[in-house]
Design a protein around this motif. Structure first.
Motif, PDB file in Angstrom:
ATOM      1  N   LYS A  12       0.832  -1.198   0.000  1.00  0.00           N
ATOM      2  CA  LYS A  12       0.000   0.000   0.000  1.00  0.00           C
ATOM      3  C   LYS A  12       0.865   1.245   0.000  1.00  0.00           C
ATOM      4  CE  LYS A  12      -4.684   0.215   1.518  1.00  0.00           C
ATOM      5  NZ  LYS A  12      -5.511  -0.839   2.073  1.00  0.00           N
ATOM      6  N   ARG A  13       1.950   1.165   0.772  1.00  0.00           N
ATOM      7  CA  ARG A  13       2.815   2.329   0.896  1.00  0.00           C
ATOM      8  C   ARG A  13       3.603   2.581  -0.387  1.00  0.00           C
ATOM      9  NH1 ARG A  13       5.982   1.495   5.741  1.00  0.00           N
ATOM     10  NH2 ARG A  13       7.848   1.325   4.490  1.00  0.00           N
ATOM     11  N   THR A  14       4.079   1.516  -1.007  1.00  0.00           N
ATOM     12  CA  THR A  14       4.950   1.702  -2.171  1.00  0.00           C
ATOM     13  C   THR A  14       4.178   1.752  -3.494  1.00  0.00           C
ATOM     14  OG1 THR A  14       5.341  -0.668  -2.039  1.00  0.00           O
ATOM     15  CG2 THR A  14       7.040   0.754  -1.133  1.00  0.00           C
ATOM     16  N   LYS A  15       2.894   1.338  -3.473  1.00  0.00           N
ATOM     17  CA  LYS A  15       2.041   1.419  -4.674  1.00  0.00           C
ATOM     18  C   LYS A  15       2.675   0.887  -5.954  1.00  0.00           C
ATOM     19  CE  LYS A  15      -0.443   5.638  -3.207  1.00  0.00           C
ATOM     20  NZ  LYS A  15       0.206   5.809  -1.909  1.00  0.00           N
ATOM     21  N   PRO A  16       3.160  -0.332  -5.926  1.00  0.00           N
ATOM     22  CA  PRO A  16       3.742  -0.878  -7.159  1.00  0.00           C
ATOM     23  C   PRO A  16       2.647  -1.278  -8.137  1.00  0.00           C
ATOM     24  CG  PRO A  16       3.611  -2.587  -5.505  1.00  0.00           C
ATOM     25  CD  PRO A  16       3.098  -1.332  -4.853  1.00  0.00           C
ATOM     26  N   LYS A  17       3.014  -1.554  -9.369  1.00  0.00           N
ATOM     27  CA  LYS A  17       2.051  -2.150 -10.296  1.00  0.00           C
ATOM     28  C   LYS A  17       1.738  -3.548  -9.780  1.00  0.00           C
ATOM     29  CE  LYS A  17       1.236  -3.517 -15.074  1.00  0.00           C
ATOM     30  NZ  LYS A  17       1.751  -3.544 -16.459  1.00  0.00           N
ATOM     31  N   ARG A  18       0.467  -3.880  -9.700  1.00  0.00           N
ATOM     32  CA  ARG A  18       0.097  -5.175  -9.162  1.00  0.00           C
ATOM     33  C   ARG A  18      -0.387  -6.129 -10.246  1.00  0.00           C
ATOM     34  NH1 ARG A  18      -1.571  -1.463  -5.284  1.00  0.00           N
ATOM     35  NH2 ARG A  18      -1.109  -1.950  -3.090  1.00  0.00           N
ATOM     36  N   LEU A  19      -0.119  -7.389  -9.977  1.00  0.00           N
ATOM     37  CA  LEU A  19      -0.645  -8.429 -10.847  1.00  0.00           C
ATOM     38  C   LEU A  19      -1.860  -9.068 -10.180  1.00  0.00           C
ATOM     39  CD1 LEU A  19      -0.697 -10.693 -13.022  1.00  0.00           C
ATOM     40  CD2 LEU A  19       0.698 -12.008 -11.422  1.00  0.00           C
TER      41      LEU A  19
ATOM     42  N   LYS B 210      -0.561   0.431 -13.567  1.00  0.00           N
ATOM     43  CA  LYS B 210      -0.729  -0.006 -12.183  1.00  0.00           C
ATOM     44  C   LYS B 210      -1.390  -1.375 -12.016  1.00  0.00           C
ATOM     45  CE  LYS B 210       1.349   3.264 -10.273  1.00  0.00           C
ATOM     46  NZ  LYS B 210       2.590   2.943  -9.535  1.00  0.00           N
ATOM     47  N   VAL B 211      -2.031  -1.828 -13.068  1.00  0.00           N
ATOM     48  CA  VAL B 211      -2.803  -3.064 -12.948  1.00  0.00           C
ATOM     49  C   VAL B 211      -2.543  -4.005 -14.119  1.00  0.00           C
ATOM     50  CG1 VAL B 211      -5.169  -4.001 -13.008  1.00  0.00           C
ATOM     51  CG2 VAL B 211      -4.671  -1.985 -11.606  1.00  0.00           C
ATOM     52  N   ALA B 212      -2.171  -5.246 -13.811  1.00  0.00           N
ATOM     53  CA  ALA B 212      -2.086  -6.298 -14.837  1.00  0.00           C
ATOM     54  C   ALA B 212      -3.116  -7.357 -14.479  1.00  0.00           C
ATOM     55  CB  ALA B 212      -0.690  -6.896 -14.873  1.00  0.00           C
ATOM     56  N   LEU B 213      -3.986  -7.680 -15.431  1.00  0.00           N
ATOM     57  CA  LEU B 213      -5.008  -8.708 -15.189  1.00  0.00           C
ATOM     58  C   LEU B 213      -4.667  -9.929 -16.024  1.00  0.00           C
ATOM     59  CD1 LEU B 213      -8.295  -6.555 -15.375  1.00  0.00           C
ATOM     60  CD2 LEU B 213      -7.155  -7.399 -13.327  1.00  0.00           C
ATOM     61  N   HIS B 214      -4.514 -11.054 -15.349  1.00  0.00           N
ATOM     62  CA  HIS B 214      -4.146 -12.259 -16.096  1.00  0.00           C
ATOM     63  C   HIS B 214      -5.281 -13.265 -16.136  1.00  0.00           C
ATOM     64  CE1 HIS B 214      -1.375 -14.863 -18.153  1.00  0.00           C
ATOM     65  NE2 HIS B 214      -1.816 -15.866 -17.416  1.00  0.00           N
ATOM     66  N   LEU B 215      -5.595 -13.706 -17.343  1.00  0.00           N
ATOM     67  CA  LEU B 215      -6.687 -14.672 -17.534  1.00  0.00           C
ATOM     68  C   LEU B 215      -6.103 -16.069 -17.599  1.00  0.00           C
ATOM     69  CD1 LEU B 215      -8.539 -12.723 -20.411  1.00  0.00           C
ATOM     70  CD2 LEU B 215      -9.107 -12.703 -17.965  1.00  0.00           C
ATOM     71  N   ASN B 216      -6.386 -16.883 -16.570  1.00  0.00           N
ATOM     72  CA  ASN B 216      -5.909 -18.254 -16.569  1.00  0.00           C
ATOM     73  C   ASN B 216      -6.903 -19.102 -17.359  1.00  0.00           C
ATOM     74  OD1 ASN B 216      -4.061 -20.262 -15.921  1.00  0.00           O
ATOM     75  ND2 ASN B 216      -5.225 -20.895 -14.124  1.00  0.00           N
TER      76      ASN B 216
ATOM     77  N   TYR C  52       7.069 -14.391 -17.000  1.00  0.00           N
ATOM     78  CA  TYR C  52       5.789 -13.670 -17.086  1.00  0.00           C
ATOM     79  C   TYR C  52       5.942 -12.241 -16.550  1.00  0.00           C
ATOM     80  CZ  TYR C  52       2.324 -17.391 -18.184  1.00  0.00           C
ATOM     81  OH  TYR C  52       1.549 -18.354 -18.782  1.00  0.00           O
ATOM     82  N   ALA C  53       6.582 -12.130 -15.389  1.00  0.00           N
ATOM     83  CA  ALA C  53       6.675 -10.829 -14.730  1.00  0.00           C
ATOM     84  C   ALA C  53       7.423  -9.826 -15.619  1.00  0.00           C
ATOM     85  CB  ALA C  53       7.388 -10.975 -13.384  1.00  0.00           C
ATOM     86  N   GLU C  54       8.511 -10.299 -16.219  1.00  0.00           N
ATOM     87  CA  GLU C  54       9.340  -9.375 -16.995  1.00  0.00           C
ATOM     88  C   GLU C  54       8.775  -9.093 -18.376  1.00  0.00           C
ATOM     89  OE1 GLU C  54      13.176 -11.244 -16.737  1.00  0.00           O
ATOM     90  OE2 GLU C  54      13.360 -10.733 -14.601  1.00  0.00           O
ATOM     91  N   SER C  55       8.298 -10.145 -19.067  1.00  0.00           N
ATOM     92  CA  SER C  55       7.926  -9.895 -20.461  1.00  0.00           C
ATOM     93  C   SER C  55       6.425  -9.685 -20.666  1.00  0.00           C
ATOM     94  CB  SER C  55       8.452 -11.017 -21.358  1.00  0.00           C
ATOM     95  OG  SER C  55       7.785 -12.218 -21.085  1.00  0.00           O
ATOM     96  N   THR C  56       5.583 -10.149 -19.747  1.00  0.00           N
ATOM     97  CA  THR C  56       4.138  -9.998 -19.978  1.00  0.00           C
ATOM     98  C   THR C  56       3.500  -8.992 -19.028  1.00  0.00           C
ATOM     99  OG1 THR C  56       3.944 -12.261 -20.809  1.00  0.00           O
ATOM    100  CG2 THR C  56       1.930 -11.240 -20.030  1.00  0.00           C
ATOM    101  N   TRP C  57       3.698  -9.200 -17.750  1.00  0.00           N
ATOM    102  CA  TRP C  57       3.000  -8.353 -16.776  1.00  0.00           C
ATOM    103  C   TRP C  57       3.727  -7.043 -16.508  1.00  0.00           C
ATOM    104  CZ3 TRP C  57       3.031 -13.355 -13.419  1.00  0.00           C
ATOM    105  CH2 TRP C  57       2.083 -14.248 -13.919  1.00  0.00           C
ATOM    106  N   LYS C  58       5.025  -7.014 -16.772  1.00  0.00           N
ATOM    107  CA  LYS C  58       5.848  -5.825 -16.486  1.00  0.00           C
ATOM    108  C   LYS C  58       5.675  -5.353 -15.036  1.00  0.00           C
ATOM    109  CE  LYS C  58       6.435  -4.898 -21.174  1.00  0.00           C
ATOM    110  NZ  LYS C  58       6.899  -6.146 -21.796  1.00  0.00           N
ATOM    111  N   ILE C  59       5.898  -6.288 -14.147  1.00  0.00           N
ATOM    112  CA  ILE C  59       5.860  -5.941 -12.725  1.00  0.00           C
ATOM    113  C   ILE C  59       7.243  -6.166 -12.116  1.00  0.00           C
ATOM    114  CG2 ILE C  59       3.405  -6.387 -12.315  1.00  0.00           C
ATOM    115  CD1 ILE C  59       4.228  -9.198 -11.288  1.00  0.00           C
ATOM    116  N   ASN C  60       7.511  -5.479 -11.029  1.00  0.00           N
ATOM    117  CA  ASN C  60       8.810  -5.590 -10.361  1.00  0.00           C
ATOM    118  C   ASN C  60       8.646  -6.186  -8.972  1.00  0.00           C
ATOM    119  OD1 ASN C  60      10.381  -4.267 -12.423  1.00  0.00           O
ATOM    120  ND2 ASN C  60       9.323  -2.392 -11.791  1.00  0.00           N
ATOM    121  N   PRO C  61       9.700  -6.860  -8.489  1.00  0.00           N
ATOM    122  CA  PRO C  61       9.645  -7.355  -7.118  1.00  0.00           C
ATOM    123  C   PRO C  61       9.439  -6.198  -6.151  1.00  0.00           C
ATOM    124  CG  PRO C  61      11.537  -8.278  -8.269  1.00  0.00           C
ATOM    125  CD  PRO C  61      10.965  -7.206  -9.148  1.00  0.00           C
TER     126      PRO C  61
END
Ligand code: TH1
Length: 840
Positions: free
Chosen positions: A75-82, A328-334, A826-835
């Motif tokens: 919440k504090r750091t507000k990263p892009k979430r998956l 800020k938002v990545a939505l993944h359809l399984n 997935y994180a690097e090439s599709t969702w573009k999210i960081n640890p």
């Protein structure tokens, strides 16, 4: 004021005495506390199950601490979430996994010990959370473990089915299904959030209203149901991060009650309460195609609507402008199951946020990614009729999406109507329907396959035309499994051995390090210890088989090769090929003289798996297994040389027992049918050799360990096509001369009633008999090559040195099949999210 607030917080902290402690004494205190106040038993007398409950609550408290800290940090750091959207999660048991990921296994074991309990026995009290069918659902669970371990700011969303996958019981060799009411004894791993609720609406009509001089559509729903959140903390390994899997349960909404109250119908209002609850009641047990069921559609939308309201609320708390959504938002359809999300996000942005269609569409196309898990073209479809009544506004939106898509398409490919019809999201015809895969492809920025071979098929066959349109969307994300569960939890002996010889436990977070085992390939001590670990695991498995499975006091020899095929029962997975191979082996043994028999490698053939309740042929395969087992196991002439065992109710926990104890595992799908397969990876990690076709991810396993280290057989993908053509052109029943001799003999035995139940097995035999377009999965033509591979396995087993080398090389080459690798990709090439790592 602020000062007062701080003073209060400080007082609270001193009262709480900081974080919970993890030394054995503190754990013991907490366990006893929970025995007395949570389980409400006397601390002087409680049994294994109560010890489990108390320990589970002790661990739960620690999970909650980390889970809170993680969320405060996010919440504090507000990263892009998956947001990982999946209708199925096969979590299995949680205790061992949590304790290991929290790094408190030794302390917990000691704490229990001093109380007179054994950790292993206590852990076995837990039932499985089986909120899924098979590979796809277990994959979701493995991926959650990796997301947490790699510190990604991710959420899982799913449904809290009250009945998970049915339990399989076997009566006289036939499968029966029993409901899995898994919540009977409470579930300590979930946190009920009675205040996190959303209204989900169904039915009704769409009306057009004027708003600020513009025409605007509004949906006037006819029914409201409430979704309540149940949070399941997912701890990472070697990190404080503990992410959330939020599962929704349906509850009747208070509005719903009010209506009934107004009409004065008290009894019906109570009855209707139950109707609402049925939405999240039961998991559909088909591991493929379930088409046209209203309840299933209701489940999908219920899940989608609740999840997206939650996601949007969180986004709006942190941001004011929807332009920021894609950052800020990545939505993944399984798979396609949650793809109604696309229409729902459009509805929210257009109807509720008034963004305007084009702007909304622009945003939607940047936030969705999609993974498909099957090879088949004929994917999930939703009848338009159903949508029209259940979700009228969504149907309009889907039509509009499709209209715009087709207009765009016409500009690119012209008025080629047959192609347009193929690509269209709407399928015309007798039953007009929405093609969920087409919808997902059109709207997602990435379409992932689950193995290289799968992606290739998607590009050249299944979605060939879409690939022509959007080549850049198609990517390969070969599946993986988590070594935390599939080695550390399930095979502690191997875990210790690996860590000892690698001199580190770092492989638990970095599976590539397993390749270091190659350095000891020829070390005799290493070999000895390796074989010992396998032996202990085989002993465990043999005990299970002997204790629980057979009334006929079946005993299995530890010197035998434990040969295992466990997975859902499906024609394409060809369990029948396995059974036919067993019958052939039996025939050979019967015809051998004493001398030759002495040279035979004894086998214990283990088969396990569930058949979808309505899948008759799969159920017949299970019965055949039992019929063959009965004949062979009771033939005193055969003795230890061949045993056949069907393990009932195969699930995650059973897998944890069976996989480490296997010498050989079989993966027999006709090439081009198994999108990936993940069981093969679990066996590989446990030093079990594979006997397999060149299908799905096995092809990539071969790339890692080389063809010499597994037993490969059968037609390759390109050959399968040719053989099927031949089979079809052969309309007349084939001359006996053309049917391979051994195959024909085995088939005749089953057909003529050698194993009894002649009439019952007739239709099963017909699926593989020659002529009339039968044998779609080509058992006949692969049989010879299958037997050769089996012979090669026998030969290799005799040379235990060689076998052990192959086994070591399997584990050493399994690093690429860690779900950590998949998730990072997935994180690097599709969702573009960081640890986003929560500080200690
Ligand atoms: C499986 C695939 O059959 C398997 O090859 C793959 O390894 C696994 O997914 C994970 O990617 C599938 N499970 C399902 C379940 C449903 C519908 C389609 C598939 S494909 C309900």
């Amino acid at each position: 004021g602020l000062g007062e607030h701080r003073a209060k917080a400080e007082r609270m902290y001193s009262l709480m005495d900081g974080f919970l402690k993890n030394d054995p004494i503190s754990l013991q205190k907490d366990i006893l506390h929970h025995v007395e106040y949570t389980v409400a038993r006397s601390r002087f007398s409680f049994d294994d199950f109560e010890a489990y409950q108390a320990l589970a609550h002790t661990v739960r408290d620690r999970l909650i601490e980390r889970w809170h800290d993680t969320h405060i940090y996010f919440k504090r750091t507000k990263p892009k979430r998956l947001y990982f959207l999946s209708l199925e999660f096969l979590m299995g048991r949680s205790l061992s996994n949590s304790v290991i990921n929290l790094g408190i296994e030794d302390q917990c074991a000691e704490a229990l010990n001093q109380l007179g309990f054994e950790f292993e026995v206590v852990a076995e009290q837990e039932g499985d959370a089986a909120l899924g069918n098979g590979g796809l659902a277990r994959l979701s669970a493995c991926q959650m473990d990796s997301l947490a371990t790699l510190d990604y700011p991710a959420w899982g969303y799913g449904l809290r089915y009250e009945y998970g996958l049915f339990r399989q019981i076997i009566v006289d060799g036939f499968q029966h299904e029993k409901p899995d009411y898994w919540l009977n004894f409470g579930n300590p791993w979930e946190i009920e959030r009675i205040h996190v609720t959303y209204e989900v609406k169904f039915y009704g009509t769409v009306e057009e209203v004027e708003m600020n001089g513009e025409k605007q559509k509004v949906w006037i729903p006819g029914e409201t149901v409430e979704a309540v959140a149940y949070d399941n903390p997912i701890p990472g390994y070697g990190t404080r991060n503990t992410i959330n899997l939020r599962l929704w349960a349906a509850k009747p909404s208070s509005k719903f009650d009010l209506e009934a109250y107004n009409t004065g119908d008290y009894i019906n209002s109570v009855v209707n309460r139950q109707k609402a609850e049925t939405i999240s009641n039961v998991l559909y047990p088909d591991d493929r195609s379930h088409q046209g069921k209203e309840l299933r559609l209701k489940q999908q939308y219920f899940f989608v609507s609740a999840s997206l309201q939650d996601i949007m609320r969180r986004f709006k708390e942190e941001h004011t402008n929807f332009d920021e959504l894609p950052e800020k938002v990545a939505l993944h359809l399984n798979d396609t199951h949650p793809s109604l999300s696309i229409a729902e996000v459009m509805r929210m942005l257009v109807d509720e946020e008034h963004l305007g269609w084009h702007k909304a569409w622009d945003i939607v196309c940047k936030i969705f990614s999609f993974t498909t898990h099957t090879m088949v073209t004929d994917g999930e479809k939703i009848p338009v009729d159903l949508l029209e009544s259940l979700l009228p506004r969504h149907l309009e939106i889907l039509y509009e999406i499709n209209f715009n898509f087709l207009e765009e398409l016409k500009k690119r490919i012209g008025l080629d109507y047959s192609r347009l019809a193929l690509l269209s999201i709407v399928e015309e015809g007798a039953m007009k329907s929405i093609r969920m895969a087409n919808l997902a492809i059109v709207c997602s920025h990435t379409v992932n396959g689950v193995s290289k071979l799968h992606l290739e098929r998607l590009k050249t066959k299944t979605f060939k035309d879409f690939y022509g349109l959007y080549p850049e969307k198609f990517q390969c994300k070969t599946n993986g499994v988590t070594q935390r569960r599939w080695i550390v939890v399930s095979n502690p002996g191997l875990r210790d051995l690996i860590s000892k010889w690698l001199g580190t436990e770092a492989w638990i977070r970095d599976a590539d390090l397993l390749s270091g085992l190659r350095d000891h390939l020829d070390n005799a001590d290493f070999h000895l210890e390796w074989k010992m670990v396998k032996k202990v695991n085989k002993m465990r498995l043999a005990e299970y088989i002997e204790a629980f499975l057979t009334l006929s006091l079946l005993q299995v020899s530890l010197d035998a090769m434990f040969d295992v095929q466990v997975k859902r029962i499906h024609e394409y997975k060809r369990q029948l090929l396995n059974i036919f191979g067993i019958i052939h082996r039996y025939n050979c043994l019967k015809n051998m003289d004493k001398d030759s028999r002495r040279k035979v490698v004894p086998r214990v053939c283990i088969i396990g798996g569930k058949a979808a309740p309505g899948y008759e042929i799969a159920k017949k395969i299970i019965k055949l297994c039992h019929a063959v087992a009965e004949k062979i196991n009771n033939d005193t002439d055969i003795g230890d040389l061949l045993k056949v065992v069907f393990i009932p109710d195969y699930n995650v926990s059973v897998a944890e027992l069976v996989i480490p104890g296997a010498d050989l595992s079989q993966h027999l799908s006709t090439a081009g049918n198994e999108a990936s397969g993940t069981g093969n990876m679990k066996f590989l990690m446990n030093g079990c050799l594979l006997l397999a076709t060149a299908d799905g991810s096995t092809v990539e396993i071969i790339e890692e360990i080389g063809e010499d280290n597994l037993f490969l057989f059968g037609a390759k993908v390109h050959e399968v096509e040719k053989r099927r053509q031949k089979r079809l052109s052969n309309l007349a029943p084939l001359q006996p001369a053309k049917v391979p001799l051994h195959f024909a003999r085995v088939l005749r035995m089953v057909r003529d009633g050698y194993f009894g139940h002649k009439d019952y097995f007739k239709s099963l035999c017909e699926t593989v008999e020659f002529g009339f377009g039968n044998d779609y999965y080509l058992l006949t033509s692969d049989f010879g090559s299958y037997l050769e591979a089996q012979a090669a396995a026998d030969k290799a087993f005799v040379n235990q040195d060689k076998w052990t080398r192959m086994s070591i090389l399997s584990v050493a080459g399994s690093g690429r099949f860690s779900s950590d690798r998949t998730i990072q990709d997935y994180a690097e090439s599709t969702w573009k999210i960081n640890p986003c790592r929560c500080p200690l």
